[in-house]
Design a protein around this motif. Structure first.
Motif, PDB file in Angstrom:
ATOM      1  N   LEU A 209       0.846  -1.209   0.000  1.00 53.89           N
ATOM      2  CA  LEU A 209       0.000   0.000   0.000  1.00 53.89           C
ATOM      3  C   LEU A 209       0.879   1.257   0.000  1.00 53.89           C
ATOM      4  CD1 LEU A 209      -2.781  -1.088   2.559  1.00 53.89           C
ATOM      5  CD2 LEU A 209      -2.750  -1.341   0.079  1.00 53.89           C
ATOM      6  N   THR A 210       1.798   1.291  -0.951  1.00 56.36           N
ATOM      7  CA  THR A 210       2.705   2.439  -1.068  1.00 56.36           C
ATOM      8  C   THR A 210       2.620   2.996  -2.489  1.00 56.36           C
ATOM      9  OG1 THR A 210       4.958   3.187  -0.587  1.00 56.36           O
ATOM     10  CG2 THR A 210       4.777   1.097  -1.741  1.00 56.36           C
ATOM     11  N   PRO A 211       2.753   4.317  -2.661  1.00 53.57           N
ATOM     12  CA  PRO A 211       2.711   4.887  -4.015  1.00 53.57           C
ATOM     13  C   PRO A 211       3.867   4.384  -4.869  1.00 53.57           C
ATOM     14  CG  PRO A 211       2.415   6.593  -2.348  1.00 53.57           C
ATOM     15  CD  PRO A 211       2.852   5.353  -1.627  1.00 53.57           C
ATOM     16  N   LEU A 212       3.686   4.408  -6.188  1.00 56.16           N
ATOM     17  CA  LEU A 212       4.709   3.920  -7.114  1.00 56.16           C
ATOM     18  C   LEU A 212       5.390   5.081  -7.822  1.00 56.16           C
ATOM     19  CD1 LEU A 212       2.679   0.944  -8.632  1.00 56.16           C
ATOM     20  CD2 LEU A 212       4.656   0.784  -7.102  1.00 56.16           C
ATOM     21  N   PHE A 254       5.546  12.447  -8.662  1.00 63.54           N
ATOM     22  CA  PHE A 254       6.571  11.389  -8.645  1.00 63.54           C
ATOM     23  C   PHE A 254       6.142  10.131  -9.381  1.00 63.54           C
ATOM     24  CE2 PHE A 254       4.069  11.077  -4.702  1.00 63.54           C
ATOM     25  CZ  PHE A 254       3.533   9.813  -4.856  1.00 63.54           C
ATOM     26  N   GLY A 255       4.848   9.960  -9.635  1.00 62.60           N
ATOM     27  CA  GLY A 255       4.376   8.729 -10.264  1.00 62.60           C
ATOM     28  C   GLY A 255       2.872   8.570 -10.119  1.00 62.60           C
ATOM     29  N   VAL A 256       2.463   7.469  -9.481  1.00 67.36           N
ATOM     30  CA  VAL A 256       1.029   7.227  -9.308  1.00 67.36           C
ATOM     31  C   VAL A 256       0.722   6.823  -7.867  1.00 67.36           C
ATOM     32  CG1 VAL A 256       0.348   6.658 -11.676  1.00 67.36           C
ATOM     33  CG2 VAL A 256       1.390   4.885 -10.245  1.00 67.36           C
ATOM     34  N   GLY A 258      -3.197   6.737  -5.188  1.00 64.81           N
ATOM     35  CA  GLY A 258      -4.629   6.412  -5.262  1.00 64.81           C
ATOM     36  C   GLY A 258      -4.822   4.928  -4.994  1.00 64.81           C
ATOM     37  N   PRO A 259      -6.055   4.540  -4.637  1.00 62.97           N
ATOM     38  CA  PRO A 259      -6.307   3.162  -4.189  1.00 62.97           C
ATOM     39  C   PRO A 259      -5.766   2.080  -5.105  1.00 62.97           C
ATOM     40  CG  PRO A 259      -8.251   4.516  -3.851  1.00 62.97           C
ATOM     41  CD  PRO A 259      -7.256   5.380  -4.567  1.00 62.97           C
ATOM     42  N   VAL A 260      -5.955   2.222  -6.419  1.00 63.93           N
ATOM     43  CA  VAL A 260      -5.572   1.111  -7.289  1.00 63.93           C
ATOM     44  C   VAL A 260      -4.045   0.957  -7.365  1.00 63.93           C
ATOM     45  CG1 VAL A 260      -5.503   2.308  -9.532  1.00 63.93           C
ATOM     46  CG2 VAL A 260      -6.333  -0.024  -9.413  1.00 63.93           C
ATOM     47  N   ALA A 261      -3.321   2.081  -7.322  1.00 65.47           N
ATOM     48  CA  ALA A 261      -1.851   2.002  -7.352  1.00 65.47           C
ATOM     49  C   ALA A 261      -1.330   1.460  -6.027  1.00 65.47           C
ATOM     50  CB  ALA A 261      -1.261   3.379  -7.634  1.00 65.47           C
ATOM     51  N   LEU A 262      -1.930   1.904  -4.924  1.00 66.28           N
ATOM     52  CA  LEU A 262      -1.497   1.407  -3.611  1.00 66.28           C
ATOM     53  C   LEU A 262      -1.709  -0.103  -3.530  1.00 66.28           C
ATOM     54  CD1 LEU A 262      -2.866   4.182  -1.199  1.00 66.28           C
ATOM     55  CD2 LEU A 262      -0.596   3.985  -2.174  1.00 66.28           C
ATOM     56  N   ASP A 263      -2.893  -0.549  -3.970  1.00 71.94           N
ATOM     57  CA  ASP A 263      -3.170  -1.996  -3.921  1.00 71.94           C
ATOM     58  C   ASP A 263      -2.217  -2.787  -4.819  1.00 71.94           C
ATOM     59  OD1 ASP A 263      -5.160  -2.292  -2.002  1.00 71.94           O
ATOM     60  OD2 ASP A 263      -6.766  -1.769  -3.396  1.00 71.94           O
ATOM     61  N   ALA A 264      -1.817  -2.179  -5.942  1.00 72.05           N
ATOM     62  CA  ALA A 264      -0.928  -2.899  -6.876  1.00 72.05           C
ATOM     63  C   ALA A 264       0.497  -3.010  -6.338  1.00 72.05           C
ATOM     64  CB  ALA A 264      -0.908  -2.183  -8.223  1.00 72.05           C
ATOM     65  N   SER A 265       0.889  -2.065  -5.460  1.00 67.05           N
ATOM     66  CA  SER A 265       2.304  -1.950  -5.100  1.00 67.05           C
ATOM     67  C   SER A 265       2.860  -3.238  -4.519  1.00 67.05           C
ATOM     68  CB  SER A 265       2.521  -0.786  -4.135  1.00 67.05           C
ATOM     69  OG  SER A 265       1.819  -0.993  -2.922  1.00 67.05           O
ATOM     70  N   ARG A 266       2.125  -3.908  -3.637  1.00 70.00           N
ATOM     71  CA  ARG A 266       2.691  -5.112  -3.006  1.00 70.00           C
ATOM     72  C   ARG A 266       2.940  -6.217  -4.043  1.00 70.00           C
ATOM     73  NH1 ARG A 266       1.741 -10.203  -2.145  1.00 70.00           N
ATOM     74  NH2 ARG A 266       1.927 -10.138   0.125  1.00 70.00           N
ATOM     75  N   HIS A 267       2.041  -6.310  -5.030  1.00 71.38           N
ATOM     76  CA  HIS A 267       2.214  -7.363  -6.037  1.00 71.38           C
ATOM     77  C   HIS A 267       3.430  -7.058  -6.917  1.00 71.38           C
ATOM     78  CE1 HIS A 267      -1.568  -8.923  -4.686  1.00 71.38           C
ATOM     79  NE2 HIS A 267      -2.148  -7.754  -4.911  1.00 71.38           N
ATOM     80  N   TYR A 268       3.579  -5.776  -7.265  1.00 73.28           N
ATOM     81  CA  TYR A 268       4.729  -5.369  -8.066  1.00 73.28           C
ATOM     82  C   TYR A 268       6.029  -5.643  -7.304  1.00 73.28           C
ATOM     83  CZ  TYR A 268       7.821  -2.698 -11.037  1.00 73.28           C
ATOM     84  OH  TYR A 268       8.846  -2.350 -11.871  1.00 73.28           O
ATOM     85  N   LEU A 269       6.059  -5.212  -6.045  1.00 73.28           N
ATOM     86  CA  LEU A 269       7.300  -5.321  -5.264  1.00 73.28           C
ATOM     87  C   LEU A 269       7.634  -6.771  -4.920  1.00 73.28           C
ATOM     88  CD1 LEU A 269       6.803  -2.177  -3.015  1.00 73.28           C
ATOM     89  CD2 LEU A 269       8.461  -2.460  -4.875  1.00 73.28           C
ATOM     90  N   PHE A 367       6.223   5.692   3.284  1.00 72.91           N
ATOM     91  CA  PHE A 367       4.916   6.091   2.760  1.00 72.91           C
ATOM     92  C   PHE A 367       3.965   4.894   2.664  1.00 72.91           C
ATOM     93  CE2 PHE A 367       7.923   9.245   1.425  1.00 72.91           C
ATOM     94  CZ  PHE A 367       7.244  10.442   1.601  1.00 72.91           C
ATOM     95  N   ALA A 368       4.400   3.749   3.173  1.00 76.39           N
ATOM     96  CA  ALA A 368       3.579   2.534   3.048  1.00 76.39           C
ATOM     97  C   ALA A 368       2.567   2.449   4.186  1.00 76.39           C
ATOM     98  CB  ALA A 368       4.473   1.301   3.063  1.00 76.39           C
ATOM     99  N   GLU A 369       1.372   1.982   3.861  1.00 82.54           N
ATOM    100  CA  GLU A 369       0.362   1.797   4.913  1.00 82.54           C
ATOM    101  C   GLU A 369       0.433   0.401   5.516  1.00 82.54           C
ATOM    102  OE1 GLU A 369      -3.585   3.079   4.180  1.00 82.54           O
ATOM    103  OE2 GLU A 369      -2.939   4.958   3.254  1.00 82.54           O
ATOM    104  N   ALA A 370       1.165  -0.495   4.894  1.00 87.00           N
ATOM    105  CA  ALA A 370       1.255  -1.858   5.441  1.00 87.00           C
ATOM    106  C   ALA A 370       2.579  -2.491   5.012  1.00 87.00           C
ATOM    107  CB  ALA A 370       0.080  -2.704   4.973  1.00 87.00           C
TER     108      ALA A 370
END
Ligand SMILES: Cc1cc2nc3c(=O)[nH]c(=O)nc-3n(C[C@H](O)[C@H](O)[C@H](O)COP(=O)(O)OP(=O)(O)OC[C@H]3O[C@@H](n4cnc5c(N)ncnc54)[C@H](O)[C@@H]3O)c2cc1C
Length: 428
Positions: A209-212, A254-256, A258-269, A367-370
């Protein structure tokens, strides 16, 4: 009862407390574990040790200061990390209705907002924290702040919990030290190291849950900074679409985010951590397939041949996005739909279907929520939260390898793991 270490008259270095249960960390999970345990018929004595001067920092900043306490509907599928079966079992022991009832009893009624997110009626996270701290006092748990735990050492069938100025001798210990997100709040991963020293496996962590961050080569994000739009975001891992997430995306300098980017971050990382090829693409048409988007343009050209490409595109995406996309595709926006060639139409359909996001990294734990990763769930008994490695040790909250998506799921995990641990602790 909140006690600061310097309020004691005992010589600081020689202070030794004895308790049935020592809880390390007074965030959501630690506070709730203390409350639920002390509410038992014959409550064990509970000492709660918090490293920060003030407990519950994350509760205060959560949900933009409103605290999204839980979600009206919570399932194992809302979480990633460890196996779904134990996660579901833990969540099932304390469903959201019980969270609502618990906070109502504490004088904090909750209401549901979009997508089932539960907030306090007052919309103040301060009320959530004050209610929990008030209940800590009411149930007689002893909260010691400014007491950072350095280590937990087994001594026979008891534990010695050591801080720089005192020690607690306890029959059982609950680790509730959180993950690594927002380290300045006090959750910096030290608790994970304590768990590791006690024999636990730590699944490598990444921010969740962090911005990308996006590459600056073609800074579309800078141009669109501040614009929010609904998208379908695909995560491609090993060349296959691993997930598709829907929701608002916020373009930033810096990038993206919002909810969908935050939710995507863990899968990307996680994919990056596992050194698997990963990329993200945006679909600007609610997830419609290329052929459907192409068909939409053909139909529009028939219905309104004199409409311009720019005006038509601006009816699908925000005008600033339309303008930026057309410029990058070298398509003249003033061309009418009747005069737009097949090539331009199909390039546009491709862009709307799968616009590549050049991810260059993430904003990280600050900046991560989790936190994704943490103590391996396979080493925890899901019916008690007791360690299978070290009997008498219990683990709750974000430090475990389970991270929820955005929407109140991470707090629900804290309440549910706390309830499960407390029931077992009180029963012994
Ligand atoms: C900005 C932000 C917004 C969020 N918003 C939401 C939201 O609206 N809804 C939601 O569901 N989730 C939200 N979350 C996630 C949620 O806050 C966490 O998942 C939850 O707080 C985890 O609770 P915890 O008790 O396990 O850990 P934490 O809240 O991290 O608490 C751990 C505590 O342990 C203490 N500690 C750590 N190490 C030691 C040590 N060695 N000795 C003594 N004490 C120690 C820390 O100081 C801390 O007080 C948000 C997170 C952030 C950062």
């Amino acid at each position: 009862m909140t006690v600061r270490p310097d309020s004691s008259s005992a010589p600081v270095a020689s202070r030794l407390l004895t308790a049935d249960i020592a809880i390390v960390g007074a965030g959501a999970a630690g506070l709730a574990t203390a409350i639920f345990t002390r509410r038992a018929d014959r409550p064990p004595s509970v000492v709660l040790l918090e490293g920060a001067k003030r407990p519950g920092a994350k509760i205060l900043v959560s949900g933009g200061g409103r605290c999204n306490v839980a979600n009206a509907r919570v399932e194992a599928a809302d979480f990633s990390g460890g196996r779904r079966v134990p996660i579901g079992r833990i969540l099932g022991g304390f469903p959201p209705e019980r969270t609502v009832a618990f906070f109502r009893e504490l004088g904090v009624p909750l209401h549901a907002e979009e997508e089932g997110k539960l907030f306090p009626d007052s919309n103040r996270s301060r009320d959530v924290l004050d209610a929990l701290l008030g209940e800590i006092d009411a149930v007689g748990a002893r909260l010691l702040t400014g007491q950072r735990v350095l280590d937990v050492v087994p001594c026979g069938d008891r534990f010695r919990v050591q801080t720089p100025t005192m020690a607690v001798d306890a029959r059982r210990v609950v680790l509730a030290t959180g993950g690594r997100s927002l380290p300045k709040s006090g959750s910096d991963g030290a608790g994970l190291e304590i768990a590791r020293r006690l024999g636990h496996t730590i699944v490598p962590t990444t921010p969740a849950l962090t911005p990308l961050l996006l590459a600056d080569a073609d800074p579309l994000h800078r141009e669109l900074s501040g614009v929010s739009q609904p998208v379908a975001l695909s995560i491609w891992i090993d060349g296959v679409r691993a997930r598709r997430l829907y929701g608002p995306l916020l373009w930033t300098h810096f990038g993206v985010s919002g909810p969908v980017a935050l939710d995507a971050s863990r899968h990307y990382l996680r994919a990056e951590l596992e050194r698997r090829p990963v990329r993200l693409t945006l679909n600007f048409c609610g997830g419609a397939a290329f052929d459907e988007i192409d068909r939409l343009w053909i139909d529009r050209a028939r219905a309104r041949p004199t409409a311009s490409i720019a005006a038509t595109l601006a009816s699908i995406v925000p005008a600033s996005v339309a303008e930026a996309l057309l410029r990058r595709l070298s398509i003249e926006g003033c061309t009418t739909l009747a005069h737009a060639g097949r090539d331009a139409r199909r390039r546009l359909a491709h862009a709307l279907d799968a616009w590549p996001l050049p991810v260059a990294g993430a904003r990280g734990y600050n900046f991560a929520e989790a936190t994704a990763g943490g103590v391996d769930l396979a080493e925890i008994d899901p019916s008690s939260m007791e360690s299978r490695i070290r009997p008498g040790l219990f683990l709750v909250g974000e430090m475990l390898d389970a991270d929820g998506r955005l929407g109140g799921f991470n707090f629900q995990w804290a309440w549910a793991t706390a309830r499960m641990a407390a029931a077992a602790l009180a029963a012994r």
